[in-house]
Design a protein around this motif. Structure first.
Motif, PDB file in Angstrom:
ATOM      1  N   ASN A 186       0.082  -1.480  10.894  1.00 52.36           N
ATOM      2  CA  ASN A 186       0.281  -2.738  10.169  1.00 52.36           C
ATOM      3  C   ASN A 186       1.367  -2.593   9.113  1.00 52.36           C
ATOM      4  O   ASN A 186       2.196  -3.487   8.941  1.00 52.36           O
ATOM      5  N   LEU A 226       4.876  -4.572   8.789  1.00 53.06           N
ATOM      6  CA  LEU A 226       5.242  -5.288   7.561  1.00 53.06           C
ATOM      7  C   LEU A 226       6.682  -5.000   7.153  1.00 53.06           C
ATOM      8  O   LEU A 226       7.300  -5.796   6.466  1.00 53.06           O
ATOM      9  N   LEU A 248      -1.441 -11.143   9.887  1.00 50.85           N
ATOM     10  CA  LEU A 248      -0.486 -10.140   9.420  1.00 50.85           C
ATOM     11  C   LEU A 248       0.908 -10.745   9.254  1.00 50.85           C
ATOM     12  O   LEU A 248       1.599 -10.494   8.271  1.00 50.85           O
ATOM     13  N   GLY A 270       3.034 -11.151   5.997  1.00 50.05           N
ATOM     14  CA  GLY A 270       4.381 -10.605   5.949  1.00 50.05           C
ATOM     15  C   GLY A 270       5.380 -11.616   5.424  1.00 50.05           C
ATOM     16  O   GLY A 270       6.289 -11.273   4.660  1.00 50.05           O
ATOM     17  N   GLY A 322       5.693 -11.677   1.889  1.00 55.03           N
ATOM     18  CA  GLY A 322       6.564 -10.571   1.489  1.00 55.03           C
ATOM     19  C   GLY A 322       8.027 -10.950   1.642  1.00 55.03           C
ATOM     20  O   GLY A 322       8.863 -10.650   0.787  1.00 55.03           O
ATOM     21  N   ALA A 376       6.627  -2.356   1.497  1.00 54.84           N
ATOM     22  CA  ALA A 376       5.870  -2.690   2.713  1.00 54.84           C
ATOM     23  C   ALA A 376       4.789  -1.655   2.979  1.00 54.84           C
ATOM     24  O   ALA A 376       3.623  -1.997   3.192  1.00 54.84           O
ATOM     25  N   SER A 405       2.198  -1.488   0.163  1.00 54.35           N
ATOM     26  CA  SER A 405       1.727  -2.788  -0.322  1.00 54.35           C
ATOM     27  C   SER A 405       0.232  -2.746  -0.559  1.00 54.35           C
ATOM     28  O   SER A 405      -0.521  -2.190   0.214  1.00 54.35           O
ATOM     29  N   THR A 437      -5.525  -6.966   8.823  1.00 54.35           N
ATOM     30  CA  THR A 437      -4.431  -6.758   7.876  1.00 54.35           C
ATOM     31  C   THR A 437      -4.697  -5.561   6.967  1.00 54.35           C
ATOM     32  O   THR A 437      -4.212  -5.515   5.836  1.00 54.35           O
ATOM     33  N   VAL A 488      -4.063  -2.221   5.285  1.00 60.12           N
ATOM     34  CA  VAL A 488      -2.883  -1.397   5.034  1.00 60.12           C
ATOM     35  C   VAL A 488      -3.358  -0.097   4.383  1.00 60.12           C
ATOM     36  O   VAL A 488      -4.433  -0.065   3.793  1.00 60.12           O
TER      37      VAL A 488
END
Lengths: 307, 444
Positions: A87, A91, A174, A178, A181, A242, A245, A261, A263
């Protein structure tokens, strides 16, 4: 720790090497001391502690026990980690690749002829960088919600069929995350590229124009090489953002739905603060750091000047 | 950068410094290994006459501020300084502050933090105070269970007492009266089947979401545990949450509860995208009339009553036949005392105050359930319904712990697990297996 260094320069060597760049003198070390103290205290020491904790079986309070490489074995064999790293890598597309492209496009549009309003656009695009990500995340959660702005817009233009609770949808969560972001990072990239592009000598543009280069050609042949360093820096900063994150994911989806999602930093947080397993959390953090350094080094290598 | 001889030296010095830091810090970590003595030297009831200042770390307000004010009003020589931390940060901050050189005298109890603090001997063993004050008589049994911990904090419900409850909570179902009327549902459902029928009617006859919910945080598994509590055996569930050896969640009842939740999700009784809805947003949607039912706790009562007035009602999750004794999940806002404080008798007097009739009025008026179950309650409307439901549960000693209490990491299995159930990606067996795995790892 700087004792050896302060004692180092002897009178003879001082005379011999006077004025040579890169030589340390006791005075210089004194000036550096505050910065070094802060750096060691708040960066080196925590980093070293993390490395050290990663070898311990420790809940943060009770006496720690030596755990050897157990925590690392646990970290790399955790099926959640592979997913979380996957993931994180995905990202990068949203945090790095798209923002760099958007940043370059914005730079191309704002540099050169358009003078009026440049500051306005700069402020507007940079604003997401200034806002705390926790506030940004909460706002976007509403924007993406079942009855949020995006779905209302889709309804207005007759695309109700596409409307869905974006962050609650396992396939889209996701990507939706993203894009938040992308929204925050594009402004940063644009800022970096603008400052790089402004350093390019205008005579180069003029020369290119005389040679018959249009705006696109000028951008590709003059501006783009001029911001090469900035692209590399933007790539490094956003890739770290990323892979490491946390805050954005924590407030918008907290890894959900059903882990779609997750991370790596979120897993570190859960291990450390929910489960109180400081050792495993530190080991995971070390693995994450190694991964980030590897990727960042790769970016620096690819973007190096003298190939 | 050119590597001149002058630069090598600082690099070597830095390396040496780093190595030194590594060695020094490992000593620092490895030396904090003494278990503190957590039993008081002597115990006396009552508050000393000289001025005393206590520090209290907490997260939940209400009721903390009002209870502290009530206590200091009775004892003007006692001053209590409050240190509030928001819930998401509370576990880590309370762990750090209670294990620091200068810990707060009183801390709001949290099982995630106590898991480390009790074995380290940092929390005062309250057995002697409890005996001196007769707390086992004053405080309701089912509220005290989870505050007893064995010395390793592996099992709850047995061992010494480490905290006293300051206010209680209970989980149930709120409903929107006019939406039920619109759907043709006659009053709150009496059986689980009747509840499911009501959900279907709301779906068919109104525009509202039948069962309001946010599964981003705890709302999803609160439905699941409510179902489990009415479908399964009370003691089996208690054993599992409290960590009794050999306990399991992979039971027939748990499968049935899980199956019921997935069925409701598949039927569309839950809001779309519930996995990305927070609890507070789900409550706001319910208050705005977007959903007909909402499974949550008494903590929502005051706000819902204010926004919905007479429109909102409350009932306990009904069992399959409706004849079962009432059962519900609940917890307490409880307070523990630091084993490092000198003023433990004053702190214990505060805990004793929590079970008093005066404190009960404060607990009730701040939207909580009173610790003293015999406290007269004159509240009307939804507040009265919540109180009545709670009273029945306490009388039966059937206030069950929340499922995330089972292990510190359980919430990270429950939340994504329920998200998987409602989106249809996790099977019932996988869900229960993941919970049991987490339990086994913690209790091995």
């Amino acid at each position: 720790m700087n004792e050896g260094a302060t004692n180092a320069p002897r009178p003879e060597s001082r005379v011999k090497r006077r004025g040579r760049p890169g030589r340390a003198s006791s005075g210089a070390w004194l000036y550096l001391l505050p910065a070094v103290a802060v750096y060691v205290g708040f960066l080196v020491y925590p980093a070293v502690s993390t490395l050290q904790f990663s070898f311990l079986e420790w809940d943060g309070i009770a006496p720690p026990e030596w755990g050897g490489l157990d925590n690392f074995v646990q970290a790399v064999t955790d099926p959640l980690l592979a997913e979380a790293i996957g993931n994180g890598l995905l990202l990068i597309v949203f945090f790095t690749l798209i923002p760099i492209a958007v940043g370059l496009a914005m730079t191309a549009l704002l540099i050169g002829r358009v003078q009026r309003g440049t500051t306005f656009y700069r402020v507007v695009f940079f604003l997401p960088q200034v806002l705390p990500l926790v506030a940004v995340g909460t706002t976007w959660r509403w924007v993406y919600s079942d009855e949020g702005m995006i779905n209302q817009f889709l309804g207005l233009v007759g695309l109700e069929g596409l409307a869905r609770p974006w962050l609650g949808d396992e396939q889209f969560a996701l990507a939706a995350l993203g894009l938040i972001g992308t929204w925050t990072m594009s402004g940063l990239c644009m800022m970096l590229f603008m400052s790089g592009a402004q350093k390019v000598d205008t005579s180069l543009h003029e020369a290119a124009a005389i040679d018959g280069a249009g705006p696109v050609r000028q951008f590709l042949s003059v501006t783009l090489p001029g911001v090469r360093k900035e692209i590399s820096i933007a790539g490094v900063i956003t890739t770290i953002a990323a892979l490491a994150s946390f805050d954005l994911v924590f407030v918008t989806t907290n890894g959900g739905p059903a882990g779609a999602t997750n991370v790596p930093a979120l897993l570190v947080y859960r291990l450390a603060f929910n489960e109180g397993d400081i050792g495993a959390a530190s080991a995971l953090a070390v693995v994450l750091t190694v991964l980030v350094i590897a990727l960042v080094s790769a970016i620096r290598y690819l973007a190096r000047e003298d190939s | 950068m050119p590597t001149t001889p002058g630069l090598r030296r600082p690099a070597a010095a830095a390396a040496a410094g780093t190595a030194a830091a590594l060695v020094l810090s490992s000593c620092a970590v490895l030396s904090t290994s003494v278990r503190e003595d957590d039993t008081p030297e002597s115990v006396s009831t009552g508050v000393p006459d000289q001025p005393v200042t206590l520090r209290l770390a907490f997260t939940d307000d209400p009721p903390t501020q009002a209870l502290v004010d009530g206590f200091t009003e009775q004892h003007p020589n006692v001053d209590i300084e409050l240190q509030q931390t928001q819930f998401t940060d509370y576990i880590k901050t309370v762990k750090l502050s209670m294990s620091s050189e200068n810990p707060p005298d009183i801390a709001q109890y949290n099982s995630g933090a106590m898991d480390s603090l009790v074995p380290a001997g940092l929390i005062l063993d309250l057995d002697e105070h409890s005996e001196a004050y007769g707390w086992e008589e004053t405080f309701p049994t089912s509220a005290m269970e989870s505050l007893h911990i064995d010395p390793e904090a592996a099992e709850y419900g047995s061992g010494s007492l480490y905290a006293a409850p300051g206010a209680l909570s209970v989980l149930g179902v709120f409903y929107n009266k006019s939406l039920l009327e619109e759907a043709g549902v006659d009053g709150p459902p009496q059986t689980l089947g009747g509840f499911e029928q009501a959900l279907e009617q709301v779906q068919d006859r109104t525009d509202a979401t039948p069962l309001g919910n946010g599964s981003l945080e705890v709302g999803g598994f609160q439905i699941w545990s409510s179902l489990l509590n009415v479908l399964g055996d009370e003691d089996e569930y208690r054993d599992w949450v409290y960590g009794a050896p050999g306990a399991s969640i992979e039971t027939e009842a748990a499968k049935e509860a899980t199956g019921t939740l997935t069925r409701w999700a598949q039927e569309g009784y839950l809001p779309e995208g519930t996995s990305a809805v927070s609890d507070i947003d789900a409550q706001a949607d319910f208050a705005a009339g977007d959903s007909a039912f909402l499974v949550t706790g008494n903590w929502a009562t005051a706000e819902l009553a204010e926004e919905m007035g007479e429109e909102v009602g409350f009932f306990l999750m009904p069992g399959p036949t409706g004849q079962e004794p009432p059962v519900a999940a609940g917890s307490s806002v409880s307070y523990a005392i630091s084993s490092q404080t000198e003023n433990y008798d004053t702190a214990a007097a505060f805990l004793d105050y929590l079970g008093s009739a005066e404190a009960a009025q404060i607990q009730l008026s701040s939207g909580f359930m009173p610790v003293d179950p015999d406290a007269p309650s004159e509240s009307e409307g939804v507040m009265g319904e919540v109180n009545a439901g709670f009273g029945r549960v306490i009388e039966q000693e059937s206030l069950l712990p929340f499922p995330d209490f089972a292990t510190p990491g359980m919430v990270d299995q429950l939340t994504p697990g329920v998200q998987g159930l409602v989106t249809g990606t996790t099977s019932e067996e996988e869900f229960l297996r993941s919970l049991q795995q987490e339990w086994d790892e913690h209790h091995e």
